[in-house]
Design a protein around this motif. Structure first.
Motif: not given
Length: 117
Positions: A6, A22, A36-38, A50, A94, A96, A107
């Motif tokens: 990332e 990413c 991406w999640y956060r 996504h 954040y 990826c 991840w």
């Protein structure tokens, strides 16, 4: 094995923009999900956005719809997140991720985004 690297993020003021990218390496299937999640302190990890290859179909979390844009370069196995009109609630780490049938979910290490007034 898949590795995710990332870049981007950092600090911004309310209303400003930041971008994340990413890059995935390893064996990446033509059909895979990248995004991406956060995670903010004291909160659950939530979906940001996504994109599913090869057609690059996108999905966004409710909190970022209309403000964030995800895109993907399938040739480079890279996903980008353009974040606009940032709010303090966007402050989070954040992560990826990539998911494909052959390797499951992978991840990144995460990158911090901090938005201040």
């Amino acid at each position: 094995q898949v590795q995710l690297v990332e870049s981007g993020g950092g600090s911004a003021k309310v209303g400003e923009s930041l971008s994340l990218s990413c890059a995935a390496s390893g064996t990446i299937a033509s059909s895979s999900l990248m995004g991406w999640y956060r995670e903010a302190p004291g909160k659950y990890r939530e979906l940001v956005a996504h994109v599913m290859s090869p057609l690059n179909i996108t999905t966004y979390g409710d909190a970022v719809k209309g403000r964030f844009t995800i895109s993907r370069d399938n040739a480079k196995n890279t996903v980008y997140l353009q974040m606009s009109d940032l709010k303090p609630d966007d402050t989070a780490r954040y992560f990826c991720y990539l998911r494909q049938s052959s390797t499951g979910a992978s991840w990144g290490q995460g990158t911090q985004v901090t938005v201040s007034a």
